[in-house]
Scaffold this motif. Sequence first.
Motif, PDB file in Angstrom:
ATOM      1  N   UNK A  86      75.403  68.294  69.372  1.00  0.00           N
ATOM      2  CA  UNK A  86      75.698  69.402  68.465  1.00  0.00           C
ATOM      3  C   UNK A  86      77.200  69.618  68.350  1.00  0.00           C
ATOM      4  N   UNK A  87      77.601  70.196  67.244  1.00  0.00           N
ATOM      5  CA  UNK A  87      79.008  70.586  67.108  1.00  0.00           C
ATOM      6  C   UNK A  87      79.284  71.679  68.133  1.00  0.00           C
ATOM      7  N   UNK A  88      80.521  71.876  68.507  1.00  0.00           N
ATOM      8  CA  UNK A  88      80.830  72.905  69.507  1.00  0.00           C
ATOM      9  C   UNK A  88      80.317  74.301  69.126  1.00  0.00           C
ATOM     10  N   UNK A  89      80.413  74.676  67.867  1.00  0.00           N
ATOM     11  CA  UNK A  89      79.966  76.020  67.480  1.00  0.00           C
ATOM     12  C   UNK A  89      78.452  76.151  67.552  1.00  0.00           C
ATOM     13  N   UNK A  90      77.734  75.130  67.143  1.00  0.00           N
ATOM     14  CA  UNK A  90      76.272  75.176  67.208  1.00  0.00           C
ATOM     15  C   UNK A  90      75.808  75.084  68.659  1.00  0.00           C
ATOM     16  N   UNK A  91      76.480  74.268  69.460  1.00  0.00           N
ATOM     17  CA  UNK A  91      76.159  74.199  70.894  1.00  0.00           C
ATOM     18  C   UNK A  91      76.359  75.559  71.543  1.00  0.00           C
ATOM     19  N   UNK A  92      77.389  76.263  71.124  1.00  0.00           N
ATOM     20  CA  UNK A  92      77.642  77.605  71.667  1.00  0.00           C
ATOM     21  C   UNK A  92      76.492  78.544  71.326  1.00  0.00           C
ATOM     22  N   UNK A  93      75.933  78.416  70.124  1.00  0.00           N
ATOM     23  CA  UNK A  93      74.780  79.245  69.745  1.00  0.00           C
ATOM     24  C   UNK A  93      73.566  78.921  70.618  1.00  0.00           C
ATOM     25  N   UNK A 104      71.650  66.862  62.402  1.00  0.00           N
ATOM     26  CA  UNK A 104      71.284  67.901  61.432  1.00  0.00           C
ATOM     27  C   UNK A 104      70.031  68.638  61.879  1.00  0.00           C
ATOM     28  N   UNK A 105      69.046  67.907  62.373  1.00  0.00           N
ATOM     29  CA  UNK A 105      67.820  68.561  62.880  1.00  0.00           C
ATOM     30  C   UNK A 105      68.138  69.439  64.083  1.00  0.00           C
ATOM     31  N   UNK A 106      68.993  68.953  64.956  1.00  0.00           N
ATOM     32  CA  UNK A 106      69.364  69.731  66.144  1.00  0.00           C
ATOM     33  C   UNK A 106      70.090  71.009  65.740  1.00  0.00           C
ATOM     34  N   UNK A 107      70.942  70.925  64.742  1.00  0.00           N
ATOM     35  CA  UNK A 107      71.660  72.110  64.265  1.00  0.00           C
ATOM     36  C   UNK A 107      70.676  73.124  63.694  1.00  0.00           C
ATOM     37  N   UNK A 108      69.741  72.666  62.873  1.00  0.00           N
ATOM     38  CA  UNK A 108      68.739  73.579  62.308  1.00  0.00           C
ATOM     39  C   UNK A 108      67.924  74.228  63.419  1.00  0.00           C
ATOM     40  N   UNK A 109      67.530  73.436  64.421  1.00  0.00           N
ATOM     41  CA  UNK A 109      66.753  73.979  65.544  1.00  0.00           C
ATOM     42  C   UNK A 109      67.541  75.042  66.304  1.00  0.00           C
ATOM     43  N   UNK A 137      62.031  76.244  70.630  1.00  0.00           N
ATOM     44  CA  UNK A 137      63.245  75.845  69.932  1.00  0.00           C
ATOM     45  C   UNK A 137      64.488  76.025  70.791  1.00  0.00           C
ATOM     46  N   UNK A 138      64.461  76.993  71.689  1.00  0.00           N
ATOM     47  CA  UNK A 138      65.619  77.186  72.569  1.00  0.00           C
ATOM     48  C   UNK A 138      65.744  75.983  73.498  1.00  0.00           C
ATOM     49  N   UNK A 139      64.626  75.567  74.093  1.00  0.00           N
ATOM     50  CA  UNK A 139      64.656  74.404  74.986  1.00  0.00           C
ATOM     51  C   UNK A 139      65.063  73.151  74.227  1.00  0.00           C
ATOM     52  N   UNK A 140      64.513  72.976  73.029  1.00  0.00           N
ATOM     53  CA  UNK A 140      64.863  71.799  72.233  1.00  0.00           C
ATOM     54  C   UNK A 140      66.346  71.815  71.859  1.00  0.00           C
ATOM     55  N   UNK A 141      66.840  72.994  71.499  1.00  0.00           N
ATOM     56  CA  UNK A 141      68.254  73.107  71.145  1.00  0.00           C
ATOM     57  C   UNK A 141      69.147  72.824  72.352  1.00  0.00           C
ATOM     58  N   UNK A 142      68.750  73.339  73.504  1.00  0.00           N
ATOM     59  CA  UNK A 142      69.540  73.102  74.714  1.00  0.00           C
ATOM     60  C   UNK A 142      69.595  71.609  75.033  1.00  0.00           C
ATOM     61  N   UNK A 143      68.489  70.930  74.839  1.00  0.00           N
ATOM     62  CA  UNK A 143      68.469  69.490  75.108  1.00  0.00           C
ATOM     63  C   UNK A 143      69.355  68.717  74.131  1.00  0.00           C
ATOM     64  N   UNK A 144      69.579  69.286  72.955  1.00  0.00           N
ATOM     65  CA  UNK A 144      70.381  68.612  71.930  1.00  0.00           C
ATOM     66  C   UNK A 144      71.866  68.955  72.017  1.00  0.00           C
TER      67      UNK A 144
END
Length: 161
Positions: free
Chosen positions: A84-91, A17-22, A73-80
């Motif tokens: 992440x769900x496929x759609x959030x990973x795509x973002x 959930x935190x990774x999705x928000x990020x 946040x971009x780097x943190x999101x990429x690391x997560x």
Amino acid sequence: MTTAVRRGAQSTDAKSARAIRRAFLALLILRLNGEKYDAALSCAASEPVAAVRAFFDVTLERIADPELPDGCLIAQSAMAIPVLSPSVAAHAKQALGFQRLRLRAALKAGRLTDQDAEAFAVHAAAVNQSLAVMSRAGASPAQLLAIVGVTVDALSQALRA
């Protein structure tokens, strides 16, 4: 289900959930900062080295701003991405892709070949993300400038070749 297994599952769900928000916040911030990056790169056709330096200056100013949280946040999101769900990973991937495309267009306008523009765009985007990581790990402003300097110098040499 044992208590330990439940706690582990809850911990994983909370991390996801935190990774999705990020990831969503990173995309929003990228769009908001996009104007700053576009302005920095606006002189790329006539001064590609100055444009790339200005691009990095946007990031370094953001890192130095005490009002903003540490890290990227971009780097943190990429690391997560793996959790992440496929759609959030795509973002998250899209946020990184925006940086690369913005840099590639500027470098192409700055007289680099398609292949060189792509290579330098990927490299500069990676360096840009590394600045936040290095800052969070305790790198000094002088060290961050040195990191940028290596990339800018390499670009300058490539343009002279």
